[in-house]
Scaffold this motif. Structure first.
Motif: not given
Length: 137
Positions: A54-71
């Protein structure tokens, strides 16, 4: 409306901001619908997104997953409905949709979820889901 996003939709949304999958993700961000998420599906998201390019770095993927889990809602997985689908690897997605009282599974592999209708859950593509929501955000 509460749905389950199949892994292929999230992967597609993070690879390109031009398609229906990305528009679905933006609709989630705007609060147009809710998602249900289980530990199993979140781990599948993480596995695929960190393994596939993906064009995203691993830390960004983890941030997105954290946001998905939160909402997302996190339904109690009290019943095992397996086996129901032709691919046993997809049964946990249907099981989440059933326990999460979801109306839809948003996926590019609609055929893989044949039989979900027995539980009043419709498998739809991202483009079909956008139409159900009244168009892109």
């Amino acid at each position: 409306m509460r749905v389950v996003l199949d892994t292929n939709v999230l992967y597609s949304a993070l690879r390109s901001n031009r398609g229906a999958a990305f528009a679905v993700l933006m609709g989630l961000r705007q609060g147009r619908f809710q998602i249900a998420l289980s530990v199993a599906l979140c781990l599948e998201y993480e596995d695929v997104l960190l393994r596939e390019p993906t064009p995203l770095p691993k830390h960004a993927i983890h941030d997105i997953l954290d946001q998905l889990a939160a909402v997302s809602s996190h339904p109690r997985m009290s019943f095992l409905w397996r086996p129901q689908l032709r691919d046993p690897k997809d049964d946990h997605v249907l099981e989440l949709a059933i326990n999460g009282q979801c109306s839809h599974i948003v996926t590019f592999n609609v055929r893989d979820f044949g039989g979900s209708e027995r539980f009043n859950i419709q498998a739809v593509t991202p483009a079909q889901f956008l139409t159900l929501m009244g168009g892109p955000p």
